[in-house]
Design a protein around this motif. Structure first.
Motif, PDB file in Angstrom:
ATOM      1  N   UNK A  14      44.729  25.293  69.073  1.00  0.00           N
ATOM      2  CA  UNK A  14      45.450  26.438  68.693  1.00  0.00           C
ATOM      3  C   UNK A  14      44.501  27.459  67.831  1.00  0.00           C
ATOM      4  N   UNK A  15      43.969  28.441  68.066  1.00  0.00           N
ATOM      5  CA  UNK A  15      43.023  29.174  67.309  1.00  0.00           C
ATOM      6  C   UNK A  15      43.403  30.636  66.825  1.00  0.00           C
ATOM      7  N   UNK A  16      43.141  30.825  65.654  1.00  0.00           N
ATOM      8  CA  UNK A  16      43.465  32.129  65.100  1.00  0.00           C
ATOM      9  C   UNK A  16      42.131  32.982  65.401  1.00  0.00           C
ATOM     10  N   UNK A  17      42.232  34.196  65.712  1.00  0.00           N
ATOM     11  CA  UNK A  17      41.186  35.023  66.102  1.00  0.00           C
ATOM     12  C   UNK A  17      41.318  36.381  65.597  1.00  0.00           C
ATOM     13  N   UNK A  18      40.213  37.049  64.898  1.00  0.00           N
ATOM     14  CA  UNK A  18      40.318  38.428  64.458  1.00  0.00           C
ATOM     15  C   UNK A  18      39.637  39.179  65.862  1.00  0.00           C
ATOM     16  N   UNK A  19      40.152  39.982  66.465  1.00  0.00           N
ATOM     17  CA  UNK A  19      39.314  40.456  67.635  1.00  0.00           C
ATOM     18  C   UNK A  19      40.345  41.460  68.506  1.00  0.00           C
ATOM     19  N   UNK A  20      39.621  42.038  69.434  1.00  0.00           N
ATOM     20  CA  UNK A  20      40.302  42.936  70.355  1.00  0.00           C
ATOM     21  C   UNK A  20      40.895  42.120  71.769  1.00  0.00           C
ATOM     22  N   UNK A  21      42.256  42.204  71.696  1.00  0.00           N
ATOM     23  CA  UNK A  21      42.805  41.205  72.860  1.00  0.00           C
ATOM     24  C   UNK A  21      42.222  41.848  74.295  1.00  0.00           C
ATOM     25  N   UNK A  22      41.990  43.025  74.569  1.00  0.00           N
ATOM     26  CA  UNK A  22      41.526  43.487  75.483  1.00  0.00           C
ATOM     27  C   UNK A  22      40.123  43.138  76.025  1.00  0.00           C
ATOM     28  N   UNK A  23      39.325  42.562  75.242  1.00  0.00           N
ATOM     29  CA  UNK A  23      38.065  41.941  75.469  1.00  0.00           C
ATOM     30  C   UNK A  23      38.011  40.409  75.451  1.00  0.00           C
ATOM     31  N   UNK A  24      38.965  39.625  75.267  1.00  0.00           N
ATOM     32  CA  UNK A  24      38.829  38.260  75.162  1.00  0.00           C
ATOM     33  C   UNK A  24      38.912  37.811  76.540  1.00  0.00           C
ATOM     34  N   UNK A  25      38.400  36.841  76.833  1.00  0.00           N
ATOM     35  CA  UNK A  25      38.183  36.008  78.154  1.00  0.00           C
ATOM     36  C   UNK A  25      39.012  34.721  78.053  1.00  0.00           C
ATOM     37  N   UNK A  26      40.308  35.175  78.118  1.00  0.00           N
ATOM     38  CA  UNK A  26      41.234  33.900  78.355  1.00  0.00           C
ATOM     39  C   UNK A  26      41.804  34.010  79.963  1.00  0.00           C
TER      40      UNK A  26
END
Length: 182
Positions: A14-26
């Motif tokens: 479980x990672x906490x990330x600061x960033x744009x969800x639309x650019x995430x490679x999940x």
């Protein structure tokens, strides 16, 4: 993408990330949706702009077939032009409607059930209900983290990673606090 914190539970990161969800490679990203899946503002609009009209078309088809979603329910569409293959749309509670904490927990569990059932390895979850729906941000981020943690502890999942994500520093810092206070 900036990782602020990480906790490993039953081999799931479980990672906490600061960033744009639309650019995430999940494998999937989560959309904080309304009952009619009309993607007109907030995260929903950002996802639609980045992913393309196919997401709205698939959303409209779901509503036409099944009617509006209830608070706590989730459905899945393709990711369109996003890096993510899928978007899982969930309706979180609006603050003040009653039983908000339970409804937010149910919304996150609904998302994770869909992800588990289609054997996704990674999913990115924003602070559902903590924007225009007015849910207190600190309480909301804590419930979202705890719901994900409890789901992992109580289920066999295919997950390798769950990202708790926010744009700017406020939401990621609150997710980080929830992880550290656990």
């Amino acid at each position: 993408m900036n990782i602020l914190a990480e906790k490993i539970i039953k081999k799931v990161h479980i990672k906490v990330v600061e960033g744009d969800i639309t650019k995430i490679d999940s494998d999937a990203i989560v959309n904080a949706a309304n009952s009619y899946l009309q993607h007109g503002g907030g995260i929903a609009l950002a996802i639609l702009r980045a992913g393309g009209e196919i997401i709205q078309k698939e959303s409209n088809d779901i509503i036409r077939r099944n009617g509006p979603l209830k608070t706590g329910e989730a459905v899945i569409t393709s990711g369109g032009n996003l890096k993510a293959k899928f978007v899982i749309h969930t309706v979180g509670p609006a603050w003040g409607e009653g039983n908000e904490e339970e409804k937010l927990q149910r919304a996150i569990i609904s998302v994770l059930e869909i992800a588990k059932n289609i054997k996704l390895k990674s999913i990115s979850i924003p602070a559902v209900s903590c924007g225009i729906f007015g849910f207190p941000k600190e309480k909301g981020t804590e419930i979202i983290f705890k719901s994900a943690k409890d789901f992992i502890l109580n289920n066999e999942t295919p997950f390798d990673e769950i990202l708790l994500i926010g744009l700017g520093s406020e939401i990621p810092e609150l997710f980080e606090k929830a992880l550290k206070n656990d």
